[in-house]
Design an enzyme around this catalytic site. Structure first.
Site, mmCIF file in Angstrom:
data_model
loop_
_atom_site.group_PDB
_atom_site.id
_atom_site.type_symbol
_atom_site.label_atom_id
_atom_site.label_comp_id
_atom_site.label_asym_id
_atom_site.label_seq_id
_atom_site.Cartn_x
_atom_site.Cartn_y
_atom_site.Cartn_z
ATOM 1 N N ARG A 68 0.857 -1.177 0.000
ATOM 2 C CA ARG A 68 0.000 0.000 0.000
ATOM 3 C C ARG A 68 0.894 1.226 0.000
ATOM 4 O O ARG A 68 2.101 1.133 0.266
ATOM 5 C CB ARG A 68 -0.934 0.015 1.207
ATOM 6 C CG ARG A 68 -0.223 0.183 2.532
ATOM 7 C CD ARG A 68 -1.178 0.135 3.712
ATOM 8 N NE ARG A 68 -2.161 1.206 3.669
ATOM 9 C CZ ARG A 68 -1.969 2.418 4.182
ATOM 10 N NH1 ARG A 68 -0.818 2.731 4.762
ATOM 11 N NH2 ARG A 68 -2.923 3.333 4.128
ATOM 12 N N TYR A 99 -3.457 16.314 11.283
ATOM 13 C CA TYR A 99 -2.780 15.078 11.677
ATOM 14 C C TYR A 99 -1.479 14.881 10.903
ATOM 15 O O TYR A 99 -0.471 14.436 11.451
ATOM 16 C CB TYR A 99 -3.697 13.870 11.473
ATOM 17 C CG TYR A 99 -3.017 12.557 11.772
ATOM 18 C CD1 TYR A 99 -2.766 12.166 13.080
ATOM 19 C CD2 TYR A 99 -2.588 11.715 10.744
ATOM 20 C CE1 TYR A 99 -2.114 10.965 13.361
ATOM 21 C CE2 TYR A 99 -1.939 10.526 11.013
ATOM 22 C CZ TYR A 99 -1.711 10.160 12.323
ATOM 23 O OH TYR A 99 -1.062 8.984 12.593
#
Length: 330
Positions: free
Chosen positions: A219, A313
């Protein structure tokens, strides 16, 4: 989506042609985005992903950087006692693959547990015995860290969950390997916004625990980094954190601000069943991104559209507008 590679991309530097540009749409949201490994991915500049262990022009420099980091902070490498067999399983899995993918510069031969590894890039010719820590000059995990640019994380599977019980992580992106050792998969990902509500992490964990021995997937993940440095761990925050507040007005922003992409390979080790995470990190400054017009426009739109909580974040909240404006200005 089909990608047409411009004929002029042949003149681009190798670092751009090989870069794993992560955006396939004009917006980004968290997802598992898991795909089979060993699958070549074309981009608007070239391609990436044909092999498992990527060795590029930064190989020797990044391994030297890792050595210096581990010398300063040995806590970046830890192996809980029950994970020793998994470390050897990792070596026995990766070295033959590296030799197969790079036959001109690497070779691996094994008879029983006796192995010989040659790496022409390092002038290395070494014999060792699988399972015998003393047969390698610095221990098995540290040795492996001298051969691959990827960071290494090993997750044990027990009590119906996964536990980070070993690894060598010199190039963490705004997290601390030392802090996370011994935590469960869900605990590690607890701070990530939206993933609980959307059930992404628990679904990812179930997928990973269902992997069969020998299966390999991958990924991508991304963030942004100021300066050409891979080590942005929380331990070194005083060295790089303050730049987040000044880069938006820095005239050299296009050269200092980098898109950071991680290719994370997910491998169920064949003998121990432990889950191996390989994290290979790439950096490319905005100036280089802009050499590929499709990348310049797409990244500019992604940054402009990214929700506030996700930008916060990722640590890019204070400069993402400046970066987006520069990219979209063309």
């Amino acid at each position: 989506m089909s990608i047409t590679v411009d004929k002029d991309t042949d003149t681009l530097p190798e670092r751009i042609r090989r870069f794993p540009f992560p955006f396939t749409d004009d917006q980004y949201r968290y997802s598992a985005n898991v795909q089979p490994a060993h699958k070549k991915v074309p981009t608007d500049a070239g391609a990436w992903g044909a092999g498992l262990i990527d060795i590029d022009e930064f190989y020797l420099q990044e391994l030297e950087d890792r050595d210096q980091i581990l010398t300063r902070d040995p806590s970046r490498m830890q192996v809980l006692p029950h994970m020793r067999p998994a470390v050897w399983d990792t070596i026995a899995t990766l070295l033959p693959t590296m030799a197969e993918e790079n036959p001109d510069i690497m070779s691996f031969h094994r008879e029983g547990n006796a192995c010989r590894w040659q790496n022409k890039l390092q002038g290395l010719d070494i014999e060792f015995t699988v399972g015998d820590d003393g047969s390698l000059p610095m221990g098995p995990l540290r040795f492996l860290g001298t051969q691959i640019q990827d960071d290494i994380v090993l997750l044990d599977i027990r009590d119906n969950t996964m536990w980070l019980d070993a690894g060598l992580v010199s190039f963490a992106a705004d997290w601390s390997f030392n802090f996370d050792v011994g935590m469960s998969f869900l605990e590690i990902h607890g701070p990530v916004p939206r993933v609980k509500e959307e059930n992404i992490i628990s679904r990812a964990e179930q997928f990973l625990m269902r992997l069969q021995p020998g299966e390999q997937f991958r990924r991508t993940n991304w963030t942004m980094t100021i300066g050409n440095r891979l080590d942005t761990s929380t331990e070194t925050y005083p060295e790089w954190g303050p730049d987040r507040g000044t880069i938006a007005t820095d005239p050299d922003m296009p050269d200092k601000l980098h898109l950071r992409v991680e290719i994370q390979h997910l491998i169920r080790l064949p003998h121990t069943g432990v889950l191996l995470f390989l994290i290979r990190s790439y950096l490319l400054p905005l100036r280089d991104i802009a050499q590929v017009p499709a990348w310049r426009e797409r990244m500019g739109r992604v940054l402009a559209e990214l929700p506030e909580d996700m930008a916060e974040y990722k640590g890019i909240i204070r400069y993402r507008k400046a970066a987006s404006d520069w990219l979209l200005a063309g």
